[in-house]
Write a protein that holds these residues in place. Structure first.
Motif, PDB file in Angstrom:
ATOM      1  N   LEU A  29       7.171  10.167  -4.842  1.00 22.75           N
ATOM      2  CA  LEU A  29       8.056   9.347  -5.672  1.00 22.75           C
ATOM      3  C   LEU A  29       9.521   9.683  -5.416  1.00 22.75           C
ATOM      4  N   GLY A  30       9.762  10.957  -5.068  1.00 17.75           N
ATOM      5  CA  GLY A  30      11.138  11.395  -4.819  1.00 17.75           C
ATOM      6  C   GLY A  30      11.705  10.846  -3.524  1.00 17.75           C
ATOM      7  N   ASP A  31      10.802  10.437  -2.630  1.00 18.36           N
ATOM      8  CA  ASP A  31      11.247   9.878  -1.353  1.00 18.36           C
ATOM      9  C   ASP A  31      11.428   8.372  -1.519  1.00 18.36           C
ATOM     10  N   GLN A  32      12.679   7.942  -1.622  1.00 19.01           N
ATOM     11  CA  GLN A  32      12.955   6.536  -1.910  1.00 19.01           C
ATOM     12  C   GLN A  32      12.511   5.601  -0.785  1.00 19.01           C
ATOM     13  N   THR A  33      12.203   6.169   0.390  1.00 12.12           N
ATOM     14  CA  THR A  33      11.804   5.314   1.516  1.00 12.12           C
ATOM     15  C   THR A  33      10.291   5.102   1.567  1.00 12.12           C
ATOM     16  N   SER A  34       9.544   5.756   0.676  1.00 13.79           N
ATOM     17  CA  SER A  34       8.080   5.615   0.702  1.00 13.79           C
ATOM     18  C   SER A  34       7.687   4.160   0.516  1.00 13.79           C
ATOM     19  N   TRP A  35       6.908   3.660   1.445  1.00 14.11           N
ATOM     20  CA  TRP A  35       6.429   2.273   1.351  1.00 14.11           C
ATOM     21  C   TRP A  35       5.094   2.172   2.079  1.00 14.11           C
ATOM     22  N   PHE A  36       4.154   1.468   1.463  1.00 17.23           N
ATOM     23  CA  PHE A  36       2.807   1.390   2.029  1.00 17.23           C
ATOM     24  C   PHE A  36       2.374  -0.072   2.129  1.00 17.23           C
ATOM     25  N   ASP A  37       1.554  -0.323   3.148  1.00 15.00           N
ATOM     26  CA  ASP A  37       1.076  -1.702   3.318  1.00 15.00           C
ATOM     27  C   ASP A  37       0.045  -2.056   2.249  1.00 15.00           C
ATOM     28  N   LEU A  38      -0.856  -1.124   2.001  1.00 15.29           N
ATOM     29  CA  LEU A  38      -1.920  -1.381   1.034  1.00 15.29           C
ATOM     30  C   LEU A  38      -2.090  -0.115   0.204  1.00 15.29           C
ATOM     31  N   ALA A  39      -2.118  -0.243  -1.096  1.00 16.03           N
ATOM     32  CA  ALA A  39      -2.153   0.968  -1.926  1.00 16.03           C
ATOM     33  C   ALA A  39      -3.013   0.771  -3.166  1.00 16.03           C
ATOM     34  N   THR A  40      -3.417   1.904  -3.697  1.00 15.60           N
ATOM     35  CA  THR A  40      -4.112   1.938  -4.977  1.00 15.60           C
ATOM     36  C   THR A  40      -3.548   3.129  -5.756  1.00 15.60           C
ATOM     37  N   GLY A  41      -3.900   3.238  -7.028  1.00 16.22           N
ATOM     38  CA  GLY A  41      -3.385   4.358  -7.824  1.00 16.22           C
ATOM     39  C   GLY A  41      -2.082   4.011  -8.506  1.00 16.22           C
ATOM     40  N   HIS A  42      -1.979   4.472  -9.770  1.00 10.81           N
ATOM     41  CA  HIS A  42      -0.823   4.106 -10.599  1.00 10.81           C
ATOM     42  C   HIS A  42       0.521   4.370  -9.902  1.00 10.81           C
ATOM     43  N   ALA A  43       0.619   5.522  -9.230  1.00 10.14           N
ATOM     44  CA  ALA A  43       1.926   5.958  -8.734  1.00 10.14           C
ATOM     45  C   ALA A  43       2.456   5.098  -7.590  1.00 10.14           C
ATOM     46  N   ALA A  44       1.541   4.390  -6.906  1.00 11.32           N
ATOM     47  CA  ALA A  44       1.974   3.623  -5.743  1.00 11.32           C
ATOM     48  C   ALA A  44       2.138   2.137  -6.041  1.00 11.32           C
ATOM     49  N   LYS A  45       1.983   1.790  -7.285  1.00 11.31           N
ATOM     50  CA  LYS A  45       1.941   0.373  -7.644  1.00 11.31           C
ATOM     51  C   LYS A  45       3.199  -0.385  -7.215  1.00 11.31           C
ATOM     52  N   ASN A  46       4.334   0.270  -7.323  1.00 15.67           N
ATOM     53  CA  ASN A  46       5.596  -0.404  -6.986  1.00 15.67           C
ATOM     54  C   ASN A  46       6.118  -0.014  -5.613  1.00 15.67           C
ATOM     55  N   ARG A  47       5.227   0.568  -4.797  1.00 13.87           N
ATOM     56  CA  ARG A  47       5.668   1.021  -3.468  1.00 13.87           C
ATOM     57  C   ARG A  47       4.821   0.399  -2.366  1.00 13.87           C
ATOM     58  N   CYS A  48       4.309  -0.795  -2.601  1.00 16.68           N
ATOM     59  CA  CYS A  48       3.371  -1.314  -1.605  1.00 16.68           C
ATOM     60  C   CYS A  48       3.493  -2.827  -1.444  1.00 16.68           C
ATOM     61  N   GLY A  49       2.989  -3.308  -0.287  1.00 13.90           N
ATOM     62  CA  GLY A  49       2.961  -4.741  -0.049  1.00 13.90           C
ATOM     63  C   GLY A  49       1.849  -5.411  -0.838  1.00 13.90           C
ATOM     64  N   ARG A  50       0.733  -4.693  -0.969  1.00 14.41           N
ATOM     65  CA  ARG A  50      -0.402  -5.246  -1.707  1.00 14.41           C
ATOM     66  C   ARG A  50      -1.071  -4.108  -2.481  1.00 14.41           C
ATOM     67  N   TYR A  51      -1.440  -4.396  -3.719  1.00  7.22           N
ATOM     68  CA  TYR A  51      -2.024  -3.361  -4.565  1.00  7.22           C
ATOM     69  C   TYR A  51      -3.485  -3.682  -4.860  1.00  7.22           C
ATOM     70  N   VAL A  52      -4.330  -2.650  -4.828  1.00  6.75           N
ATOM     71  CA  VAL A  52      -5.762  -2.822  -5.115  1.00  6.75           C
ATOM     72  C   VAL A  52      -6.117  -1.933  -6.306  1.00  6.75           C
ATOM     73  N   ASN A  53      -6.853  -2.494  -7.230  1.00  6.02           N
ATOM     74  CA  ASN A  53      -7.343  -1.744  -8.390  1.00  6.02           C
ATOM     75  C   ASN A  53      -8.147  -0.517  -7.925  1.00  6.02           C
ATOM     76  N   GLU A  54      -7.939   0.629  -8.594  1.00  5.75           N
ATOM     77  CA  GLU A  54      -8.580   1.878  -8.160  1.00  5.75           C
ATOM     78  C   GLU A  54     -10.111   1.816  -8.173  1.00  5.75           C
ATOM     79  N   LEU A  55     -10.654   1.230  -9.200  1.00  4.95           N
ATOM     80  CA  LEU A  55     -12.107   1.186  -9.310  1.00  4.95           C
ATOM     81  C   LEU A  55     -12.697   0.260  -8.250  1.00  4.95           C
ATOM     82  N   ILE A  56     -11.973  -0.789  -7.924  1.00 10.84           N
ATOM     83  CA  ILE A  56     -12.435  -1.690  -6.855  1.00 10.84           C
ATOM     84  C   ILE A  56     -12.385  -0.948  -5.519  1.00 10.84           C
TER      85      ILE A  56
END
Lengths: 232, 280
Positions: A29-56
């Motif tokens: 979170l401290g690294d402002q450049t963190s960015w992911f193509d596909l992510a899950t998990g609460h912490a990455a919700k605003n750092r990704c191109g597409r978000y997937v529910n954790e349980l899914i």
């Protein structure tokens, strides 16, 4: 593609070359450049191109590894626990505890650091502390220590209570596939085996689910493909 | 208690209710919770009263300090609203039986002891007053649930009846079973083809006390059971969810991100088959 499982305490990242990096979430979170193509998990919700529910992601990841028609998988995180029951390759039921995170991975980590406990060496304790509420359970740990138990013994009792609760929460299966950081906690896994057969899946199962969802195992990226094709 | 539906003969109860409603009052304003006896509501309606649903959260209203935090959010809202609106409410119609809950009965007693003008108007009706048109109509779930809760003082207009009739669901995707959440934003996560069951449907039928019907569900569809935290209906919901492969969700105040995620996962996974297993 860069995949990320942004947990409350730890972030797991899968790079295109197949390498998996695990780092404290506060560093990610401290690294402002963190960015992911596909992510899950609460912490990455605003750092990704597409978000997937954790349980899914958990269900997809587990189904990509486990060939059984019916099974139960549980993922124990820092602040919540979620499970799915699979029957005929369908999700028959699921749940996600959302009320009290006090009896979860983060509490074990805090206790381990405070009492300097090595969970790889800690012996399971047949006695258990009730953990319906994690904060009340903490009080019981201190009570046990005040009554003469060693901190190691009291924490092992807490782990036993945690395993009992998790087994019940998952509807008391005879076999449980276990995902998340606690798969690497030997005392926890051994204690859980008092209640059912346990098959640890590792802590990267949600990344596996993301890769499965994106369909990258069919792509030219061989490293990712090998990561996905690992079997147990 | 100004009047108690359980203590008077029906005829005498309604006669005395008409007298109360016909008297000059300060604001012609009536507070209520649950779905009180329809005839009692109608008497006040005929006398031109304005209705305030005390179940609906209003920002800044504060619950009395004696109420434990482990009290159902709806009950806390009722008490907070009643205290905030004390000067505006001429009467409060209280639902206190199986149509509401045991805490509804305690709440009526407490308000009466705090000198509120409370009338016990519990709904004991066992015969449906209307069809479940809204419950079985396609469309956003939140507005449909809200409209059902208004039926006690605002019956469906003819054009609304025609509208809902034209939108009857042939094959529901999912069932919402339960009570309206204090945080209605939860309902935005449901698809339009969601059928309403449980207590909310009983309110539409006008039989909120027929709690035996809450146990009737169609297990072939995914069912989401919603209850407020610390509500006695939680036991029913937990049992039915586990025995039918449904999902029990509870909420206390604002819906958390984890609860939303749990619901999204259930709606995203229910009924889907995954044939692919480990790759060679």
């Amino acid at each position: 593609m860069i995949y990320c499982d942004g947990g409350s305490t730890y972030t797991k990242i899968l790079y295109p070359d197949g390498a998996v990096k695990i780092l404290p979430t506060q560093d990610m979170l401290g690294d402002q450049t963190s960015w992911f193509d596909l992510a899950t998990g609460h912490a990455a919700k605003n750092r990704c191109g597409r978000y997937v529910n954790e349980l899914i992601a958990l269900v997809h990841g587990t189904l990509s590894l486990v060939g059984d028609d019916r099974f139960t998988v549980v993922d124990i995180g820092s602040r919540d626990t979620k499970y799915a029951v699979i029957e005929n390759r369908q999700t028959a039921s699921l749940d996600w505890n959302t009320g009290c995170g006090g009896n979860l991975g983060f509490t074990l980590e805090l206790l381990g650091q405070y009492y300097n406990i090595n969970y790889q060496l800690l012996q399971p304790n047949p006695k258990k502390i009730p953990v319906a509420c994690g904060l009340l359970a903490m009080e019981k740990i201190f009570d046990e220590i005040n009554h003469g138990a060693l901190p190691d013994e009291a924490v092992a009792m807490f782990i036993n209570g945690l395993c009992f609760y998790i087994h019940q929460f998952c509807q008391s299966p005879t076999l449980l596939y276990l995902a998340g950081g606690l798969t690497e906690n030997a005392c926890f896994v051994q204690t859980l085996r008092q209640y059912c057969e346990v098959k640890p899946l590792g802590r990267d199962i949600l990344l596996r689910g993301l890769a499965e969802i994106s369909g990258c195992e069919n792509a030219a990226d061989a490293a990712i493909g090998n990561f996905v094709r690992r079997t147990i | 208690m100004l009047l108690n539906i359980f203590e008077l003969e029906t005829k005498e109860y309604y006669e005395r209710l008409r007298l109360l409603a016909g008297k000059h009052s300060r604001h012609h304003c009536l507070g209520f919770w649950g779905q009180p006896d329809q005839a009692a509501m109608d008497i006040f309606s005929q006398n031109g009263y304005t209705f305030i649903d005390l179940d609906i959260p209003r920002p800044d209203n504060i619950c009395p300090a004696f109420v434990p935090q482990t009290t159902c959010q709806i009950i806390q809202v009722i008490l907070a609203n009643a205290c905030a609106l004390r000067e505006r409410l001429d009467f409060i119609l209280a639902a206190t039986g199986p149509d509401k809950c045991e805490q509804g009965r305690q709440t009526a007693e407490i308000l009466e002891r705090l000198d509120f003008p409370v009338i016990n108007a519990s709904n004991t009706n066992k015969t449906p007053l209307r069809a479940s048109l809204i419950s079985n109509a396609a469309g956003p779930l939140g507005p449909r649930v809200s409209r059902i809760m208004e039926l006690a003082y605002r019956p469906l207009a003819k054009e609304e009846e025609i509208y809902y009739q034209s939108r009857q669901i042939k094959e529901a995707e999912v069932i919402f079973h339960g009570v309206p959440p204090a945080d209605l934003s939860l309902l935005e996560l449901f698809p339009d083809n969601t059928r309403i069951e449980g207590w909310t449907k009983l309110v539409e039928l006008g039989v909120p006390g027929r709690v035996d019907l809450e146990w009737r569900i169609a297990p072939q569809l995914p069912v989401v059971f919603f209850t407020q935290s610390f509500c006695h209906k939680g036991l029913l919901a937990a049992y039915l969810a586990k025995s039918t492969g449904g999902l029990h969700i509870e909420g206390h105040g604002a819906i958390t991100g984890s609860t939303e995620a749990k619901l999204q996962a259930y709606l995203g996974l229910a009924g889907k088959t995954f044939q692919r297993g480990p790759q060679p």
